[in-house]
Design a protein around this motif. Structure first.
Motif, mmCIF file in Angstrom:
data_model
loop_
_atom_site.group_PDB
_atom_site.id
_atom_site.type_symbol
_atom_site.label_atom_id
_atom_site.label_comp_id
_atom_site.label_asym_id
_atom_site.label_seq_id
_atom_site.Cartn_x
_atom_site.Cartn_y
_atom_site.Cartn_z
ATOM 1 N N GLN A 1 -34.369 -3.735 -7.418
ATOM 2 C CA GLN A 1 -33.014 -3.823 -6.851
ATOM 3 C C GLN A 1 -32.592 -3.164 -5.314
ATOM 4 O O GLN A 1 -33.718 -1.842 -5.739
ATOM 5 C CB GLN A 1 -31.570 -3.436 -8.101
ATOM 6 N N LYS A 2 -32.102 -3.413 -4.489
ATOM 7 C CA LYS A 2 -31.721 -2.399 -3.548
ATOM 8 C C LYS A 2 -30.458 -2.425 -3.121
ATOM 9 O O LYS A 2 -29.245 -2.872 -3.442
ATOM 10 C CB LYS A 2 -32.237 -3.432 -1.938
ATOM 11 N N PHE A 3 -30.297 -1.414 -3.010
ATOM 12 C CA PHE A 3 -29.188 -0.841 -2.434
ATOM 13 C C PHE A 3 -28.170 -0.105 -1.044
ATOM 14 O O PHE A 3 -29.296 0.377 0.199
ATOM 15 C CB PHE A 3 -28.509 0.658 -3.521
ATOM 16 N N GLY A 4 -27.292 0.044 -1.068
ATOM 17 C CA GLY A 4 -26.673 0.753 0.065
ATOM 18 C C GLY A 4 -25.458 2.083 -0.052
ATOM 19 O O GLY A 4 -24.745 1.483 -1.243
ATOM 20 N N LEU A 5 -25.150 2.432 0.479
ATOM 21 C CA LEU A 5 -24.318 3.614 0.254
ATOM 22 C C LEU A 5 -22.607 3.021 1.428
ATOM 23 O O LEU A 5 -22.830 3.271 2.838
ATOM 24 C CB LEU A 5 -24.571 5.281 0.711
ATOM 25 N N GLY A 6 -21.935 2.854 0.155
ATOM 26 C CA GLY A 6 -20.591 2.186 1.376
ATOM 27 C C GLY A 6 -19.417 3.447 1.365
ATOM 28 O O GLY A 6 -19.260 3.668 -0.168
ATOM 29 N N MET A 7 -19.565 3.852 2.713
ATOM 30 C CA MET A 7 -18.017 5.138 2.749
ATOM 31 C C MET A 7 -16.639 4.787 3.713
ATOM 32 O O MET A 7 -17.226 3.653 4.238
ATOM 33 C CB MET A 7 -18.565 6.032 3.774
ATOM 34 N N LYS A 8 -15.607 5.203 3.053
ATOM 35 C CA LYS A 8 -14.381 4.208 3.957
ATOM 36 C C LYS A 8 -13.204 4.787 3.694
ATOM 37 O O LYS A 8 -13.045 6.351 2.717
ATOM 38 C CB LYS A 8 -13.934 3.180 2.787
ATOM 39 N N GLU A 9 -12.803 4.959 5.568
ATOM 40 C CA GLU A 9 -11.073 5.821 5.219
ATOM 41 C C GLU A 9 -10.349 4.644 5.232
ATOM 42 O O GLU A 9 -10.464 3.874 5.886
ATOM 43 C CB GLU A 9 -11.592 6.667 6.534
ATOM 44 N N ILE A 10 -9.269 5.197 4.930
ATOM 45 C CA ILE A 10 -7.793 4.418 5.209
ATOM 46 C C ILE A 10 -7.049 5.476 6.263
ATOM 47 O O ILE A 10 -6.977 6.534 5.865
ATOM 48 C CB ILE A 10 -6.981 3.640 4.043
ATOM 49 N N TRP A 11 -7.115 4.685 7.460
ATOM 50 C CA TRP A 11 -5.800 5.388 8.525
ATOM 51 C C TRP A 11 -4.378 4.569 8.646
ATOM 52 O O TRP A 11 -4.594 3.531 9.136
ATOM 53 C CB TRP A 11 -6.556 5.528 10.095
ATOM 54 N N GLU A 12 -3.723 5.084 9.417
ATOM 55 C CA GLU A 12 -2.853 4.814 9.929
ATOM 56 C C GLU A 12 -2.801 4.493 11.459
ATOM 57 O O GLU A 12 -2.923 5.796 11.253
ATOM 58 C CB GLU A 12 -1.386 5.405 9.498
ATOM 59 N N ILE A 13 -2.865 3.399 11.909
ATOM 60 C CA ILE A 13 -2.847 4.339 13.447
ATOM 61 C C ILE A 13 -1.337 3.371 14.420
ATOM 62 O O ILE A 13 -0.210 3.337 13.308
ATOM 63 C CB ILE A 13 -3.773 3.431 13.843
ATOM 64 N N ASP A 14 -1.354 3.846 14.987
ATOM 65 C CA ASP A 14 -0.276 3.601 16.252
ATOM 66 C C ASP A 14 -0.118 1.628 15.824
ATOM 67 O O ASP A 14 -1.258 1.340 16.173
ATOM 68 C CB ASP A 14 -0.413 4.156 17.866
ATOM 69 N N PRO A 15 0.510 2.324 15.885
ATOM 70 C CA PRO A 15 1.482 0.408 15.783
ATOM 71 C C PRO A 15 1.286 -0.696 16.974
ATOM 72 O O PRO A 15 0.816 -1.678 17.372
ATOM 73 C CB PRO A 15 2.930 0.558 15.612
ATOM 74 N N ALA A 16 0.901 -0.126 18.426
ATOM 75 C CA ALA A 16 0.800 -0.647 19.524
ATOM 76 C C ALA A 16 -0.555 -1.019 19.459
ATOM 77 O O ALA A 16 -0.922 -2.119 20.140
ATOM 78 C CB ALA A 16 1.369 0.276 20.562
ATOM 79 N N LYS A 17 -1.450 -0.360 18.734
ATOM 80 C CA LYS A 17 -2.723 -0.993 18.604
ATOM 81 C C LYS A 17 -3.621 -1.687 17.018
ATOM 82 O O LYS A 17 -4.029 -2.287 17.587
ATOM 83 C CB LYS A 17 -4.103 0.446 18.726
ATOM 84 N N HIS A 18 -2.306 -1.770 16.203
ATOM 85 C CA HIS A 18 -2.896 -2.080 15.483
ATOM 86 C C HIS A 18 -2.445 -4.295 15.361
ATOM 87 O O HIS A 18 -1.623 -4.984 15.635
ATOM 88 C CB HIS A 18 -1.905 -1.652 14.426
#
Length: 548
Positions: free
Chosen positions: A208-225
């Motif tokens: 079996q092969k693997f990856g490491l997944g890292m994740k953040e949740i961001w609240e961003i400027d509504p104008a860029k969403h």
């Protein structure tokens, strides 16, 4: 252990893990027979607490399991509207047009979701059908009856943190017996690992092969969403150091999921996957998106990446491996939740038929056949050569050769046959003397953060009055072997700062801060000496992900 007396409870099916695979199996069993007794054990403090996924959900698994899910209040609302793919350089990016990509890479009709919340909803559906779900209940051991898996030990508390023996407040837990035990623990689950080894289920299959997944949740400027926008990148900052890439998904409420995956077959032991993720956010395209926003959550988990070639035999007497316990992720699509659901459904149908036919406890060969010849097998066979091409020849060859191979497979042609994976990710680690250390910029506290600060945003907690669940087979190995040969990479590959080397020379010591552990299992996978064994802590310990 032999002198510990435990009470037992009998069920038709015992399911370990309340992820999409385990919950799908539970739901399907009750759909087939409302009188069947089904229990789901979840080590997290609540259902969803340990669920982390990208995630863009292919709804095909849910369509098969619960065709009316759209009218059942499912937290699946944000349909993909825009699909972007970029190759990054240090200061810019090149967009890859969508038209040359095989149709299977198209995200039209898929949804940006929190799988943690999807699983919470699925748990409610399951309970409404009469499934018993016990969160905060780690399944710490398997119970055997002859050559058959008969059940699991769950709910054990109170072992002495120093000796590991039962302490004054020891609770032995219970044995939960089933005609079948379904292991849906996710990647590199401790019970699944035991079953695979005991029954030699990987024989004849690639590692079996693997990856490491890292994740953040961001609240961003509504104008860029831009709700419904999906962006994937490859290239910088990893370059030739490692395979991997990123994802940026715009969900509702001005939030974006920002994730980064590093393939764990990298050679340079000086590589620091977490810092590659933090550096990625300083790319001009990403930094502009996040400027003025704030990070609200963080987490990490390993990802099974071996695909078709690495799926072990999935059944043994009385037991079946579901979802990521078997490794059913489609790596090019970065999707596995649909296959997890389909595997749970298939396992439930096979177990139901076996129990009704009086064959309870046999190997569920019908489940194995359903996975390999049905929609899961078809999904994975089409992309089976992308990962080995990437591992052997790099990013460009993977994009070109893998793309051609996927197109050919789409129309039923086989160009490359089935390429095999090489050595395990642990064995791929090179000697420190043969690789240059990598100088990583210090996190600025605005776009990038140190590990311990970010771990606080995973809301991780473990009761310190328990034995460390991260166990060294030989406590001398980290300092006597891994430090001189590999610069002890555990200091860097762990995305939660669990492992530290303190002091230098003859004074060097190895510390395990198990309280920080986010249950990603990377240490169990990548340690070059294969000296770390990840086991389940007491129930309820670990991250408490809100909306991952």
């Amino acid at each position: 252990m032999a002198d510990i007396v435990r009470e037992s409870m009998e069920y038709d099916v015992v399911i370990v893990g309340a992820g999409p695979a385990g919950l799908s199996a539970a739901i399907r069993l009750k759909q087939l027979d409302p009188d069947m007794t089904v229990v789901v054990l979840e080590k997290g403090s609540e259902v969803g607490a340990h669920i982390l996924s990208g995630a863009v959900l292919d709804p095909s698994g849910l369509d098969a399991l619960l065709p009316d899910w759209r009218n059942m209040g499912a937290p699946i609302k944000t349909e993909v509207k825009e699909d972007n793919f970029y190759i990054l350089g240090p200061a810019g990016q090149v967009r890859i047009p969508n038209f040359p990509m095989p149709p299977l890479m198209n995200n039209h009709g898929n949804y940006i979701v929190s799988m943690a919340n999807v699983c919470r909803w699925m748990a409610g559906v399951a309970e409404g059908l009469g499934v018993e779900i016990f969160p905060g209940m780690s399944a710490s051991a398997l119970v055997y009856e002859g050559d058959r898996v008969k059940g699991v030990v769950a709910g054990e508390f109170g072992r002495d943190p120093e000796t590991g023996e039962p302490g004054p407040s020891y609770e032995p837990g219970m044995e939960l017996h089933g005609k079948y035990v379904f292991l849906s623990e996710g990647v590199r689950g401790s019970l699944s690992k035991e079953v695979i080894a005991k029954y030699d289920l990987s024989k004849g299959h690639c590692p079996q092969k693997f990856g490491l997944g890292m994740k953040e949740i961001w609240e961003i400027d509504p104008a860029k969403h831009r709700e419904g926008t999906v962006t994937h990148t490859m290239g910088w900052p990893l370059g030739s150091n490692a395979g991997g890439g990123s994802f940026i998904y715009h969900l509702e409420n001005n939030q974006v999921y920002v994730g980064f995956v590093v393939h764990l077959n990298y050679e340079n032991p000086h590589l620091y996957p977490y810092m590659e993720f933090q550096r990625f956010k300083h790319h001009p395209m990403v930094a502009e998106l996040l400027k003025g926003g704030k990070r609200v959550a963080y987490g990490a988990r390993a990802i099974s990446e071996g695909g078709w070639q690495s799926i072990p035999k999935m059944v043994a007497p009385g037991v079946a491996l579901l979802g990521c316990s078997a490794g059913l992720v489609n790596v090019p699509r970065i999707k596995g939740n649909h296959n997890a659901m389909l595997s749970g459904k298939a396992a439930a149908e096979a177990a139901h038929d076996a129990i009704k036919a009086g064959r309870a406890g046999d190997e569920l060969s019908a489940y194995e056949t359903a996975v390999r010849t049905g929609p899961i097998g078809k999904d994975l066979k089409k992309v089976r050569n992308v990962k080995p091409l990437w591992s052997k020849y790099g990013l460009v060859a993977s994009l070109m050769g893998g793309g051609i191979d996927m197109w050919a497979n789409t129309i039923g042609l086989t160009v490359l046959g089935t390429l095999r994976h090489g050595k395990s990710d642990a064995a791929a680690t090179g000697l420190a003397k043969n690789h240059k250390p990598i100088d990583y910029p210090k996190p600025d506290g605005v776009l990038s953060f140190d590990r311990l600060t970010n771990v606080a945003y995973s809301f991780t907690n473990h009761d310190e009055a328990q034995p460390a669940h991260l166990k060294l087979k030989d406590p001398s190995i980290p300092i006597s072997v891994n430090l001189p040969k590999y610069a002890e990479p555990a200091q860097r590959y762990c995305p939660a700062g669990v492992y530290e080397v303190l002091g230098e020379g003859n004074d060097a010591t190895f510390r395990i801060n198990f309280q920080n552990c986010v249950h990603c299992k990377t240490c169990d996978i990548k340690d070059p000496s294969q000296n770390i064994n990840w086991t389940t802590p007491q129930g309820g310990g670990g991250p408490n992900y809100p909306n991952m």
